[in-house]
Design a protein around this motif. Structure first.
Motif, PDB file in Angstrom:
ATOM      1  N   SER A  85       0.833  -1.215   0.000  1.00 59.34           N
ATOM      2  CA  SER A  85       0.000   0.000   0.000  1.00 59.34           C
ATOM      3  C   SER A  85       0.862   1.257   0.000  1.00 59.34           C
ATOM      4  N   LEU A  86       1.823   1.269  -0.880  1.00 61.86           N
ATOM      5  CA  LEU A  86       2.776   2.373  -0.902  1.00 61.86           C
ATOM      6  C   LEU A  86       2.104   3.689  -1.278  1.00 61.86           C
ATOM      7  N   LYS A  87       2.610   4.757  -0.673  1.00 62.38           N
ATOM      8  CA  LYS A  87       2.085   6.094  -0.887  1.00 62.38           C
ATOM      9  C   LYS A  87       3.186   6.987  -1.445  1.00 62.38           C
ATOM     10  N   PRO A  88       2.832   8.052  -2.113  1.00 62.24           N
ATOM     11  CA  PRO A  88       3.871   8.965  -2.616  1.00 62.24           C
ATOM     12  C   PRO A  88       4.807   9.457  -1.510  1.00 62.24           C
ATOM     13  N   GLU A  89       4.294   9.612  -0.316  1.00 62.91           N
ATOM     14  CA  GLU A  89       5.130  10.085   0.793  1.00 62.91           C
ATOM     15  C   GLU A  89       6.120   9.037   1.284  1.00 62.91           C
ATOM     16  N   ASP A  90       6.047   7.820   0.767  1.00 59.12           N
ATOM     17  CA  ASP A  90       7.056   6.804   1.076  1.00 59.12           C
ATOM     18  C   ASP A  90       8.291   6.948   0.186  1.00 59.12           C
ATOM     19  N   THR A  91       8.223   7.824  -0.794  1.00 61.22           N
ATOM     20  CA  THR A  91       9.364   8.059  -1.672  1.00 61.22           C
ATOM     21  C   THR A  91      10.564   8.540  -0.872  1.00 61.22           C
ATOM     22  N   ALA A  92      11.674   7.822  -1.005  1.00 59.13           N
ATOM     23  CA  ALA A  92      12.874   8.148  -0.226  1.00 59.13           C
ATOM     24  C   ALA A  92      14.001   7.209  -0.634  1.00 59.13           C
ATOM     25  N   VAL A  93      15.189   7.542  -0.176  1.00 57.55           N
ATOM     26  CA  VAL A  93      16.291   6.592  -0.212  1.00 57.55           C
ATOM     27  C   VAL A  93      16.210   5.761   1.064  1.00 57.55           C
ATOM     28  N   TYR A  94      16.188   4.461   0.909  1.00 55.09           N
ATOM     29  CA  TYR A  94      16.063   3.546   2.036  1.00 55.09           C
ATOM     30  C   TYR A  94      17.433   2.928   2.344  1.00 55.09           C
ATOM     31  N   TYR A  95      17.772   2.922   3.623  1.00 57.65           N
ATOM     32  CA  TYR A  95      19.035   2.389   4.082  1.00 57.65           C
ATOM     33  C   TYR A  95      18.794   1.235   5.053  1.00 57.65           C
ATOM     34  N   CYS A  96      19.603   0.191   4.951  1.00 57.10           N
ATOM     35  CA  CYS A  96      19.598  -0.784   6.024  1.00 57.10           C
ATOM     36  C   CYS A  96      20.864  -0.585   6.854  1.00 57.10           C
ATOM     37  N   ALA A  97      20.754  -0.944   8.115  1.00 54.11           N
ATOM     38  CA  ALA A  97      21.861  -0.766   9.044  1.00 54.11           C
ATOM     39  C   ALA A  97      21.828  -1.896  10.061  1.00 54.11           C
ATOM     40  N   ALA A  98      22.985  -2.228  10.584  1.00 59.08           N
ATOM     41  CA  ALA A  98      23.091  -3.320  11.547  1.00 59.08           C
ATOM     42  C   ALA A  98      23.856  -2.864  12.778  1.00 59.08           C
ATOM     43  N   GLY A  99      23.440  -3.344  13.917  1.00 59.88           N
ATOM     44  CA  GLY A  99      24.098  -2.993  15.162  1.00 59.88           C
ATOM     45  C   GLY A  99      23.589  -3.859  16.287  1.00 59.88           C
ATOM     46  N   PRO A 100      24.059  -3.576  17.491  1.00 57.39           N
ATOM     47  CA  PRO A 100      23.682  -4.440  18.611  1.00 57.39           C
ATOM     48  C   PRO A 100      22.235  -4.254  19.091  1.00 57.39           C
ATOM     49  N   TYR A 101      21.652  -3.075  18.859  1.00 62.76           N
ATOM     50  CA  TYR A 101      20.347  -2.792  19.446  1.00 62.76           C
ATOM     51  C   TYR A 101      19.406  -2.103  18.469  1.00 62.76           C
ATOM     52  N   CYS A 102      18.118  -2.274  18.682  1.00 66.06           N
ATOM     53  CA  CYS A 102      17.105  -1.488  17.981  1.00 66.06           C
ATOM     54  C   CYS A 102      16.864  -0.222  18.796  1.00 66.06           C
ATOM     55  N   LEU A 103      17.783   0.712  18.701  1.00 65.77           N
ATOM     56  CA  LEU A 103      17.670   1.983  19.430  1.00 65.77           C
ATOM     57  C   LEU A 103      17.933   3.144  18.501  1.00 65.77           C
ATOM     58  N   GLY A 104      17.349   3.074  17.305  1.00 67.62           N
ATOM     59  CA  GLY A 104      17.545   4.150  16.353  1.00 67.62           C
ATOM     60  C   GLY A 104      18.934   4.125  15.752  1.00 67.62           C
ATOM     61  N   GLU A 105      19.318   5.270  15.189  1.00 67.20           N
ATOM     62  CA  GLU A 105      20.607   5.325  14.505  1.00 67.20           C
ATOM     63  C   GLU A 105      21.764   5.077  15.451  1.00 67.20           C
ATOM     64  N   GLU A 106      21.604   5.474  16.701  1.00 66.94           N
ATOM     65  CA  GLU A 106      22.686   5.310  17.666  1.00 66.94           C
ATOM     66  C   GLU A 106      23.020   3.853  17.923  1.00 66.94           C
ATOM     67  N   GLY A 107      22.077   2.957  17.662  1.00 67.45           N
ATOM     68  CA  GLY A 107      22.305   1.535  17.899  1.00 67.45           C
ATOM     69  C   GLY A 107      22.941   0.811  16.733  1.00 67.45           C
ATOM     70  N   MET A 108      23.222   1.545  15.651  1.00 70.55           N
ATOM     71  CA  MET A 108      23.707   0.925  14.438  1.00 70.55           C
ATOM     72  C   MET A 108      25.203   1.178  14.207  1.00 70.55           C
ATOM     73  N   GLN A 109      25.895   0.121  13.742  1.00 74.37           N
ATOM     74  CA  GLN A 109      27.334   0.209  13.492  1.00 74.37           C
ATOM     75  C   GLN A 109      27.669   0.186  12.002  1.00 74.37           C
ATOM     76  N   TYR A 110      26.897  -0.540  11.238  1.00 81.77           N
ATOM     77  CA  TYR A 110      27.198  -0.709   9.821  1.00 81.77           C
ATOM     78  C   TYR A 110      26.013  -0.204   9.005  1.00 81.77           C
ATOM     79  N   TRP A 111      26.325   0.464   7.896  1.00 84.03           N
ATOM     80  CA  TRP A 111      25.288   1.059   7.063  1.00 84.03           C
ATOM     81  C   TRP A 111      25.492   0.680   5.604  1.00 84.03           C
ATOM     82  N   GLY A 112      24.365   0.456   4.912  1.00 85.19           N
ATOM     83  CA  GLY A 112      24.419   0.323   3.476  1.00 85.19           C
ATOM     84  C   GLY A 112      24.460   1.690   2.819  1.00 85.19           C
ATOM     85  N   LYS A 113      24.618   1.694   1.508  1.00 81.47           N
ATOM     86  CA  LYS A 113      24.706   2.962   0.767  1.00 81.47           C
ATOM     87  C   LYS A 113      23.342   3.521   0.405  1.00 81.47           C
TER      88      LYS A 113
END
Length: 121
Positions: A85-113
């Motif tokens: 059910s995608l909406k125009p407001e979902d338009t964006a660059v999407y990044y995946c990231a990995a880290g020890p915790y689900c605590l937002g960006e601060e919990g992430m160590q590795y990022w995709g491009k």
């Protein structure tokens, strides 16, 4: 080399679906929480969803609840983001990231491009 690579983005019409994949190389993704983030033109990056290493806990931003589903298959080192059910407001660059915790960006160590998702008719 430790890296994350997103795939599955592209152009889709409003109401359509896409599935993003996040693949890891150089490390075992199953040991990490994985988050999806997005950045729309002219806006700050925001968290979309997150899943813990075991998959036992997931979190969604209010704007995507009921439409997006995060999942993972640790046997093949992949994390997915099913977007319906995608909406125009979902338009964006999407990044995946990995880290020890689900605590937002601060919990992430590795990022995709990042990968572009465009929702437009």
């Amino acid at each position: 080399q430790l890296q994350l690579v997103e795939s599955g983005g592209g152009l889709v019409q409003p109401g359509g679906s896409l599935r993003l994949s996040c693949a890891a190389s150089g490390f075992t993704l199953g040991y990490y929480a994985v988050g999806w983030f997005r950045q729309a033109p002219g806006k700050e990056r925001e968290g979309v969803s997150c899943i813990t290493s075991s998959g036992g806990f997931t979190h969604y931003a209010d704007s995507v609840k009921g439409r997006f589903t995060i999942s993972r298959d640790n046997t093949v080192n992949l994390v997915y983001l099913q977007m319906n059910s995608l909406k125009p407001e979902d338009t964006a660059v999407y990044y995946c990231a990995a880290g020890p915790y689900c605590l937002g960006e601060e919990g992430m160590q590795y990022w995709g491009k990042g990968i572009l998702v465009t929702v437009s008719s």
